[in-house]
Design an enzyme around this catalytic site. Structure first.
Site, mmCIF file in Angstrom:
data_model
loop_
_atom_site.group_PDB
_atom_site.id
_atom_site.type_symbol
_atom_site.label_atom_id
_atom_site.label_comp_id
_atom_site.label_asym_id
_atom_site.label_seq_id
_atom_site.Cartn_x
_atom_site.Cartn_y
_atom_site.Cartn_z
ATOM 1 N N ARG A 53 -0.191 -19.265 19.802
ATOM 2 C CA ARG A 53 -1.455 -18.599 20.101
ATOM 3 C C ARG A 53 -2.454 -19.039 19.044
ATOM 4 N NH1 ARG A 53 -5.693 -16.246 21.306
ATOM 5 N NH2 ARG A 53 -5.823 -14.274 22.407
ATOM 6 N N GLU A 61 -8.840 -14.281 30.862
ATOM 7 C CA GLU A 61 -7.492 -14.226 31.439
ATOM 8 C C GLU A 61 -7.448 -14.833 32.838
ATOM 9 O OE1 GLU A 61 -4.805 -13.296 29.706
ATOM 10 O OE2 GLU A 61 -6.195 -12.999 28.033
ATOM 11 N N ARG A 107 4.380 -14.767 19.539
ATOM 12 C CA ARG A 107 3.822 -16.121 19.557
ATOM 13 C C ARG A 107 3.463 -16.516 18.127
ATOM 14 N NH1 ARG A 107 -0.678 -14.692 24.074
ATOM 15 N NH2 ARG A 107 -1.014 -13.105 22.469
#
Length: 162
Positions: A53, A61, A107
């Site tokens: 990330r 999104e 992440r």
């Protein structure tokens, strides 16, 4: 736990100069999968595949297979994802850590460079395909990112055109 020690050891070895990517303080890997505009999988040399990330950016999104049928992508989410595919997929990236190692979704958090001097976060912001989000303590490039975002807003690029 083993994965944590593997990543820690790999980062330690790179910082100590035992592995020599182009820049001694960055991990090197190849992007093998794009999830969306701000999440992707990188095969990190000496570590393996990890979900990454990019620090301090949030792209709109999109809908994924696991989302409910009524899911609607946010404006410019598909464009941000396509941009990530075009710029990153199959490419070598250089990963610069800040303070935090992982986010709440496990992440890895990095500043992501497509070339040693071209940061993916800045590229997304320049195109208006992401906005700056700050989560302390990872703030190394806060001022620079806000400057890039302001320029995209002034030019009404991407999501700033709405």
């Amino acid at each position: 736990m083993f994965r944590f020690f593997t990543i820690f050891f790999s980062m330690f070895m790179i910082l100590m100069g035992c592995q020599s990517p182009s820049d001694g303080d960055k991990l090197q890997g190849t992007v093998v999968n794009i999830v969306d505009g701000d999440t992707f999988d990188v095969n990190i040399r000496g570590v393996g595949d990890e979900r990454v990330r990019p620090i301090m950016v949030d792209a709109p999104e999109i809908c994924h297979q696991h989302d409910p049928p009524e899911c609607e992508p946010e404006p410019f989410g598909e464009e941000a994802t396509e941009f990530a595919v075009d710029v990153l997929l199959g490419e070598t990236v250089y990963l610069e850590p800040d303070v935090s190692e992982r986010d709440p979704y496990d992440r890895l958090l990095f500043y992501v460079y497509v070339e040693e001097d071209q940061m993916f976060q800045e590229m997304l912001l320049e195109e208006g395909l992401a906005e700056v989000v700050v989560f302390e303590p990872d703030v190394r490039y806060r001022e620079e990112f806000y400057e890039v975002q302001e320029e995209a807003q002034e030019q009404e690029k991407g999501m700033w055109s709405l």
